[in-house]
Design an enzyme around this catalytic site. Structure first.
Site, PDB file in Angstrom:
ATOM      1  N   CYS A 128      -7.808 -26.567 -17.102  1.00  0.00           N
ATOM      2  CA  CYS A 128      -8.264 -27.854 -16.793  1.00  0.00           C
ATOM      3  C   CYS A 128      -9.850 -27.947 -16.954  1.00  0.00           C
ATOM      4  O   CYS A 128     -10.587 -27.168 -16.590  1.00  0.00           O
ATOM      5  CB  CYS A 128      -8.098 -28.096 -15.101  1.00  0.00           C
ATOM      6  SG  CYS A 128      -8.921 -29.574 -14.652  1.00  0.00           S
TER       7      CYS A 128
ATOM      8  N   SER B  23     -11.891 -23.342 -24.625  1.00  0.00           N
ATOM      9  CA  SER B  23     -11.450 -22.975 -23.205  1.00  0.00           C
ATOM     10  C   SER B  23     -11.242 -21.313 -23.211  1.00  0.00           C
ATOM     11  O   SER B  23     -11.138 -21.135 -21.907  1.00  0.00           O
ATOM     12  CB  SER B  23      -9.922 -23.631 -23.110  1.00  0.00           C
ATOM     13  OG  SER B  23     -10.162 -24.923 -23.286  1.00  0.00           O
TER      14      SER B  23
ATOM     15  N   HIS C 289      -4.830 -32.974 -13.643  1.00  0.00           N
ATOM     16  CA  HIS C 289      -4.042 -31.856 -13.367  1.00  0.00           C
ATOM     17  C   HIS C 289      -3.924 -32.173 -11.731  1.00  0.00           C
ATOM     18  O   HIS C 289      -3.201 -31.306 -11.354  1.00  0.00           O
ATOM     19  CB  HIS C 289      -4.973 -30.613 -13.622  1.00  0.00           C
ATOM     20  CG  HIS C 289      -4.863 -30.180 -14.945  1.00  0.00           C
ATOM     21  ND1 HIS C 289      -5.819 -30.573 -15.758  1.00  0.00           N
ATOM     22  CD2 HIS C 289      -3.978 -29.479 -15.592  1.00  0.00           C
ATOM     23  CE1 HIS C 289      -5.663 -30.073 -17.068  1.00  0.00           C
ATOM     24  NE2 HIS C 289      -4.318 -29.518 -16.817  1.00  0.00           N
TER      25      HIS C 289
END
Lengths: 633, 366
Positions: free
Chosen positions: A384, A326, A371
């Site tokens: 997310c 991420s 989310h």
């Protein structure tokens, strides 16, 4: 004697003798001419040849090796030096009874059988007036024992040679590297005359990259020798030029904090000053002791290093290639905004998974429940996945690839630690790349996982730090570097190495930077941010991004459960950050191998480094802090 | 002056040449011997003793020598045999006899004079030129001491003695056919000598001559370094005491057998030509005296002695300059040490005696 025989033909005899005398004179003259001819040949015709041979006979060049330059950190902490190493030498000519002398020495210090064997082997080869080493690497106690008794044993000398020494041992060894004996192969590549009298050459790290500067230039002594090789007098000499000293950009103290913060974990930390590219921290853990390599590492130590599963000799910060996870999201989001694929107020709904049209495969979000409504800010601060599946799909792989390349993903950083040809470039995939290397076309699903930093994408910790610094600089990419200054010991002149800009990301809207950086700040400072714990007790702001990179694939119907799988298959924890947000002074990338989630394993490491750099006095347990307390008392 | 010398039974020209060599010897030895005065003193004593021996022998008439000849030869041979049983070893060779522990000498040195004396007397007993039977007997007279000396081992001296014998045979006027036959005999016996007489080190020296670079650190080293010394001297030399080859000890045996190379290095081609001229002068004068000798005994003896002297110098110079194998002969009257100086000067004493004891003096024989 019978009288009859005395009556001889005297005239005839006399004539015969005269003839023979004449012939003898001719013979003498001929032989003399041969000698004169030979002398003309040697002294007149070939005089030049023999004059040269005579000169070569008596004149010998002795190389005086230069002293290798020292390596310091940015604050002058010594990282590599040349230390005298003591060896015991015996000059046979000055010793009356070698066996007795050896016996006497052995009663004072340890002399192994191999020491003896080497000594006698060398003794046969060398002249008797040359010192022959008996013991190498004597401890100071052994030196003292011999020195005290030296007057009893004529012909014995303690000789000091300069040997490379790394006082910090394991500390920063992946940056400094080490020197070792020049190998046959290296000998073939370098200018041999430059290395006459030198036994060592840089083998890795700074020692290797800056070999030319550290080595210096060799000096020469032209001496007259006699037939036994004994030096009689100096004819001419050129002094050796010592190697130059290097001041690294590295901060030894900060490096140590990073090493301690990683603790027993394997991993890598790179921290740099975004504006200048100065590398402050360059940690690859576990590390090794470079001193072991200087003399040629013994078999056992080498095996121990090699068989260690965490591979201490492997420079993770430089060579390690990890999926960025991420941590790549801020870059992808910027790409989305800049290309106009998403608007600044764009949002998606995250149900916890994403499905490609006409495909049953569920691309999961890390948050199983989803989310809910996710905008750009939340996509970064809460990380997310579904947002990025969609964004990547809209961007398409090639546009994503091109934009990421601007930040240096899939590109060499050009750091001064390796030859450019040897630096790993990491990998950011494209259709073209896949066709070239796999001979396959690109699948849409691969675009999705590329969007969350999984799949083919691989980055080195240095690349990740450099990309983060580029983000901190709002698009200015500066070449990371490890050497700050080169000091000429002779003139005392210090040569500064100036920052070098690689490229600038073209015309990015300031609001886009603001939006991304704000989102990264929220990662730390928002109560829902994935690294919110870092914001505690800090007087400055941090922008960061957590990342968790899968080591093994998880099947559709399975759940990742850390307790059920072996440590080496645990996720890698990642964290990138820069601080302070307004005027970034440091950018950090941390990878903790198999450390689990980035927020729990990597983020605290980065937090400690940033804190030590920006607010060093607030860190309890710091030497400076404790010193302050003790003086106060 | 000439008359005075004649009365003292000395020859002016020979004396001048000998003196020149002695002086040169001392000058070069000072340089080659590392500028030590004790070498000079010892050499001076030796040269002086030699000159005294020369003077004494010059007083003995050739007739007297001729009478003593068989005894001298017999004693020489006996001593050579004595060396085999009672000899002293030095440097791996058994050449010396210790006389009551007082002094040592080499019986082969006596043979250097005894053999030409013996052959000259033997041939002069009968009509010249000699025929086959006497020639064969002469070969035996040469062969016995030659074999004894080569086994000591002392190749150089053995060859020199054989040469002195050969010169008498040559001067005795044997027919060329026989001379050639003798040479063929000598050459034919070479393989036998190679296997039975020569020691390993002697064989190696011959091999080294043929290919000196084959063994540059041992036997060939001498040869190469000597050539470098001579060659680097050039036309005028590096100057006295400035020879790097000799001063820095690259040149082995520089004050003994290889002193010629030191002269070549320090005094160059000019110096060597002057040296060769002195040798030519001595040989030429000797041959002149021989040609004008009183009888064939004197002629053959003087001729053989001065030709041997020349060949002595030739072999040494030849080996130092690398055209002959290294046989271990000193440069006559220049090299340091050895009984050879005494013997050589004794030989000149004989030649002077032959010149000054003639009964009828012709005008040109001054």
């Amino acid at each position: 004697m019978p009288l009859g025989d005395r009556i001889k033909d005297y005239r005839g005899e006399s004539h015969l003798l005269h003839m023979r005398m004449t012939q003898a004179v001719v013979l003498v003259v001929i032989l003399l001419m041969i000698l004169v001819g030979r002398l003309v040949y040697l002294q007149i015709i070939h005089h030049d040849v023999y004059a040269t041979l005579s000169k070569e006979n008596r004149v010998k060049l002795i190389a005086t090796p230069p002293i290798r330059g020292l390596i310091f950190d940015r604050n002058g902490v010594l990282l590599a030096e040349s230390q005298p190493s003591y060896s015991l030498e015996i000059t046979p000519e000055r010793v009356t009874d070698i066996d007795k002398t050896l016996h006497d020495i052995a009663s004072l210090i340890e002399i192994s059988d191999s020491d003896r064997a080497r000594f006698f082997k060398l003794k046969k080869r060398r002249s008797s007036f040359e010192g022959i080493p008996l013991r190498l690497k004597m401890t100071s106690e052994e030196v003292a024992r011999i020195a005290v008794n030296q007057h009893l044993m004529p012909g014995i000398d303690i000789v000091a040679r300069l040997i490379r020494h790394y006082p910090q041992k394991e500390h920063a060894s992946h940056v400094i590297g080490y020197v070792g004996h020049i190998s046959e192969q290296e000998l073939g590549q370098l200018d041999e005359s430059d290395y006459r009298g030198t036994d060592y050459i840089g083998k890795s790290g700074i020692e290797k990259h800056y070999e030319d500067i550290l080595h210096g230039s060799v000096g020469m002594q032209q001496v007259e020798i006699n037939a036994q090789g004994r030096v009689l007098r100096k004819l001419e000499s050129v002094a050796a030029q010592p190697g130059k000293n290097l001041y690294l950009t590295l901060d030894s103290n900060l490096q140590r904090i990073a090493e301690q913060a990683l603790g027993e974990e394997s991993g890598a930390v790179v921290a740099l000053i975004p504006k200048t590219g100065e590398v402050l921290v360059f940690v690859s853990q576990p590390s090794y002791n470079p001193n072991l390599f200087v003399h040629g590492i013994d078999h056992e130590s080498y095996r121990a290093y090699n068989e260690n599963e965490s591979r201490p000799l492997y420079n993770r910060a430089l060579h390690g290639r990890y999926p960025p996870g991420s941590t790549i999201k801020p870059f992808v989001a910027l790409a989305g905004l800049e290309t106009g694929v998403v608007e600044h107020d764009h949002s998606v709904n995250c149900p916890g998974y994403y499905r490609l049209p006409g495909d049953n495969h569920r691309y999961r979000c890390w948050k199983e429940r989803g989310h809910g409504k996710v905008d750009v800010n939340k996509s970064i601060s809460e990380s997310c996945d579904v947002f990025y599946y969609q964004l990547a799909r809209a961007l398409k792989i090639d546009r994503l690839h091109d934009y990421m390349t601007l930040f240096g993903f899939g590109e060499k950083t050009g750091v001064d630690l390796l030859d450019v040809s040897n630096e790993p470039s990491g990998l950011f995939p494209s259709r073209d790349w896949k066709r070239r290397t796999h001979g396959q076309s690109w699948y849409p699903g691969e675009t999705l996982i590329t969007g969350i930093g999984q799949g083919f994408t691989l980055v080195t910790p240095l690349q990740l730090a450099s990309a983060t610094a580029t983000l901190a600089n709002r698009g200015v990419r500066v070449r990371p570097r490890l050497v700050q200054e080169i000091e000429d010991i002779h003139s005392g002149e210090k040569n500064r190495i100036w920052p070098q800009q690689i490229n600038e990301i073209p015309k990015v809207e300031q609001e886009h930077w603001d939006q991304i950086i704000q989102a990264m700040q929220d990662v730390v400072h928002s109560p829902t941010g994935t690294a919110r714990r870092l914001s505690k007790d800090i007087p400055y702001t941090i922008a960061g991004k957590t990342g968790t990179a899968q080591v093994i694939g998880i099947k559709q119907d399975e759940k990742y459960d850390e307790t059920k799988i072996a440590k080496k298959y645990h996720d890698h924890g990642l964290f990138v950050a820069f601080a302070p947000v307004e005027e970034p002074e440091i950018a950090v990338a941390v990878i903790v191998e198999n450390g689990g989630s980035g927020s729990s394993s990597a983020a605290p490491v980065a937090g400690k480094i940033i804190k030590a750099w920006l607010a060093p006095d607030t860190e309890p347990g710091e030497p400076a802090f404790q010193a302050a307390i003790s003086t106060a008392e | 002056m000439v008359a005075l010398l004649h009365k003292l039974h000395l020859d002016g020209i020979l004396l001048a040449g000998i003196t020149a060599l002695c002086v040169l010897s001392l000058i070069v030895l000072y340089s080659a011997g590392g500028q030590q005065t004790d070498i000079l003193i010892k050499q001076s004593i030796r040269l002086f003793s030699g000159l005294i021996v020369m003077f004494i022998i010059a007083q003995l008439s050739p007739q007297l020598l001729r009478v003593w000849t068989p005894w001298i030869y017999a004693v020489g041979l006996a001593l050579l045999i004595g060396v085999i049983f009672y000899g002293t070893q030095a440097k791996g060779a058994q050449r010396w006899l210790d006389i009551f522990g007082l002094f040592r000498f080499q019986p082969s040195e006596i043979m250097k004079l005894a053999l030409p004396l013996m052959l000259a007397r033997f041939f002069s007993e009968y009509e010249l030129p000699p025929g086959w039977p006497r020639l064969i007997f002469a070969v035996i007279l040469i062969g016995v001491p030659f074999t004894l000396i080569i086994r000591q081992p002392d190749l150089g001296t053995a060859l020199l003695i054989a040469a002195s014998g050969f010169f008498v045979i040559f001067l005795a006027g044997i027919r060329w056919k026989m001379l050639i036959g003798l040479l063929i005999l000598g050459i034919a016996s070479l393989p036998a000598a190679w296997y039975f007489l020569l020691h390993e080190y002697q064989k190696r020296r011959v091999i080294t001559l043929l290919d000196p670079e084959s063994d540059p650190l041992n036997a060939g080293w001498h040869s190469i370094q000597a050539k470098i010394a001579i060659g680097s001297g050039g036309a005028y030399g590096k100057g006295w005491l400035n020879g790097t080859q000799s001063q820095l000890e690259f040149l082995p045996e520089r004050h003994t057998d290889f002193i010629f190379a030191v002269i070549g290095e320090e005094f160059g081609f000019m110096g060597l030509v002057i040296l060769l001229s002195v040798y030519l002068l001595l040989t030429g004068r000797g041959l002149y005296i021989a040609a004008h000798g009183q009888d064939s005994f004197s002629k053959m003896l003087a001729g053989s002695l001065c030709l041997t002297f020349f060949i002595y110098a030739f072999v040494n110079i030849g080996m130092v300059s690398g055209i002959l194998p290294i046989v271990g002969l000193p440069l006559p009257l220049i090299s340091y040490g050895g009984t050879s100086i005494i013997t050589l000067l004794a030989g000149f004493g004989i030649i002077m005696s032959i010149q000054t004891h003639k009964k009828i003096f012709r005008h040109e024989d001054f």
